[in-house]
Scaffold this motif. Structure first.
Motif, short mmCIF file in Angstrom:
data_model
loop_
_atom_site.label_atom_id
_atom_site.label_comp_id
_atom_site.label_asym_id
_atom_site.label_seq_id
_atom_site.Cartn_x
_atom_site.Cartn_y
_atom_site.Cartn_z
N TYR A 1 0.82 -1.22 0.00
CA TYR A 1 0.00 0.00 0.00
C TYR A 1 0.85 1.27 0.00
O TYR A 1 0.50 2.26 -0.62
N ASN A 2 1.98 1.21 0.71
CA ASN A 2 2.74 2.45 0.92
C ASN A 2 3.49 2.92 -0.31
O ASN A 2 3.96 4.06 -0.34
N ILE A 3 3.60 2.10 -1.35
CA ILE A 3 4.31 2.54 -2.56
C ILE A 3 3.51 2.25 -3.83
O ILE A 3 4.05 2.31 -4.93
N SER A 4 2.22 1.97 -3.69
CA SER A 4 1.45 1.54 -4.87
C SER A 4 1.41 2.62 -5.95
O SER A 4 1.56 2.31 -7.14
N SER A 5 1.23 3.88 -5.57
CA SER A 5 1.20 4.94 -6.59
C SER A 5 2.53 5.03 -7.32
O SER A 5 2.58 5.18 -8.55
N GLN A 6 3.63 4.91 -6.58
CA GLN A 6 4.95 4.95 -7.20
C GLN A 6 5.16 3.79 -8.17
O GLN A 6 5.80 3.94 -9.21
N ILE A 7 4.61 2.64 -7.82
CA ILE A 7 4.72 1.47 -8.71
C ILE A 7 4.05 1.77 -10.05
O ILE A 7 4.60 1.46 -11.12
N CYS B 1 0.18 -5.16 -20.22
CA CYS B 1 -0.82 -5.42 -19.19
C CYS B 1 -0.19 -5.34 -17.81
O CYS B 1 0.91 -5.86 -17.60
N CYS B 2 -0.89 -4.70 -16.91
CA CYS B 2 -0.48 -4.64 -15.51
C CYS B 2 -1.72 -4.88 -14.67
O CYS B 2 -2.75 -4.21 -14.87
N SER B 3 -1.64 -5.83 -13.76
CA SER B 3 -2.81 -6.12 -12.93
C SER B 3 -2.36 -6.42 -11.51
O SER B 3 -1.16 -6.53 -11.23
N GLY B 4 -3.33 -6.54 -10.62
CA GLY B 4 -2.98 -6.89 -9.25
C GLY B 4 -3.86 -6.21 -8.23
O GLY B 4 -4.88 -5.60 -8.56
N MET B 5 -3.43 -6.32 -6.98
CA MET B 5 -4.24 -5.85 -5.85
C MET B 5 -3.52 -4.73 -5.13
O MET B 5 -2.30 -4.77 -4.90
N LEU B 6 -4.30 -3.73 -4.75
CA LEU B 6 -3.77 -2.59 -4.01
C LEU B 6 -4.89 -2.03 -3.15
O LEU B 6 -6.01 -2.54 -3.16
N GLN B 7 -4.60 -1.01 -2.40
CA GLN B 7 -5.61 -0.39 -1.55
C GLN B 7 -6.82 0.01 -2.39
O GLN B 7 -6.68 0.58 -3.47
N LYS B 8 -8.02 -0.31 -1.89
CA LYS B 8 -9.26 -0.09 -2.66
C LYS B 8 -9.38 1.35 -3.12
O LYS B 8 -9.77 1.63 -4.26
#
Length: 264
Positions: free
Chosen positions: A108-114, A127-134
């Motif tokens: 969660y703490n770096i999801s935007s940076q990812i 394609c990029c997929s996966g789970m992060l903070q809702k």
């Protein structure tokens, strides 16, 4: 080796529900045969299904304890378990300058940076997929006019079609996070050029959303020559969350014309 202890400093919340792990892995079903880079595999609950589904998997994990665990429990990944920081990697070099998919249960703490990092390699990542903070997942997929529509919404949707797939509750993680998670999938669209100065486009998006309570007439003034006269256009009375990607492109071209050329 015993199970890895989640580390708060790394934002680790290990998924424990294998049904959900299988569903996340299935988001790449249309890309079988293409290399996959998994970010932050932890103890490999998602990795296992990616391998079961026949993907050519490489994983990158910054946590040394997790790297040791993966090396001991996933011998088929020998040589493809990278103990590194995803945000600092040259992805083209790591993946051999070939197209590849990105997936993960993102911290969660770096999801935007990812996702900013993925954007830098958009021509290699179909394609990029996966789970992060809702909340962040909803922001990425948000449409114009939504309260959560923002910088990442526009910058990513310029190049990707984004789907919010499903919500994941807190009780399927160790330790449980304080918020729900969301699973998304981004598929590269057909855009090869935006039709504007792309550097200025990015600057305008960031500048206007940085002052999202202001109308564009006021928030964009700092990007224009002092004393310039704005053409009579309805867009100046709008706020950034009202503009589609194409409208931001149009606005970029208007600003370029006012400035008398392309940003250097």
């Amino acid at each position: 080796m015993n199970k890895v202890k989640p580390k708060k400093a790394l934002g680790q919340h290990f998924l424990t529900d294998e049904t959900i792990a299988a569903r996340i892995a299935a988001t790449l079903d249309d890309y079988k045969g293409m290399p996959v880079l998994e970010v932050g595999p932890g103890m490999g609950v998602l990795t296992k299904y990616l391998l079961d589904y026949g993907h050519d998997v490489t994983v990158v994990e910054i946590d040394e304890e997790s790297v040791d665990y993966l090396n001991q429990n996933f011998p088929s990944l020998h040589g493809r378990i990278l103990g590194d920081d995803f945000l600092k990697m040259d992805l083209a070099k790591v993946m051999g300058d070939r197209q590849f998919c990105v997936i993960g249960n993102y911290p969660y703490n770096i999801s935007s940076q990812i996702f900013f990092k993925v954007l830098d390699y958009k021509d290699l990542i179909p394609c990029c997929s996966g789970m992060l903070q809702k909340e962040v997942a909803e922001r990425l997929a948000a449409a114009p006019g939504s309260k959560v529509y923002g910088i990442l919404s526009v910058l990513l949707q310029a190049w990707y079609d984004i789907e919010y797939l499903f919500t994941v509750n807190e009780n399927v993680f160790n330790p449980p996070p304080k918020v729900k998670s969301g699973v998304i999938r981004m598929k590269r669209n057909d855009v090869t050029q935006l039709g504007c100065d792309e550097r200025l486009f990015r600057t305008i998006v960031k500048t206007t959303f940085g002052q999202r309570r202001k109308t564009l007439r006021n928030s964009i003034r700092g990007l224009l020559p002092p004393g310039c006269v704005l053409p009579d256009l309805p867009v100046w009375g709008q706020r950034p969350e009202q503009l589609s990607v194409q409208e931001f492109i149009n606005l970029t071209n208007v600003v370029t014309a006012i400035r008398g050329g392309v940003e250097k």
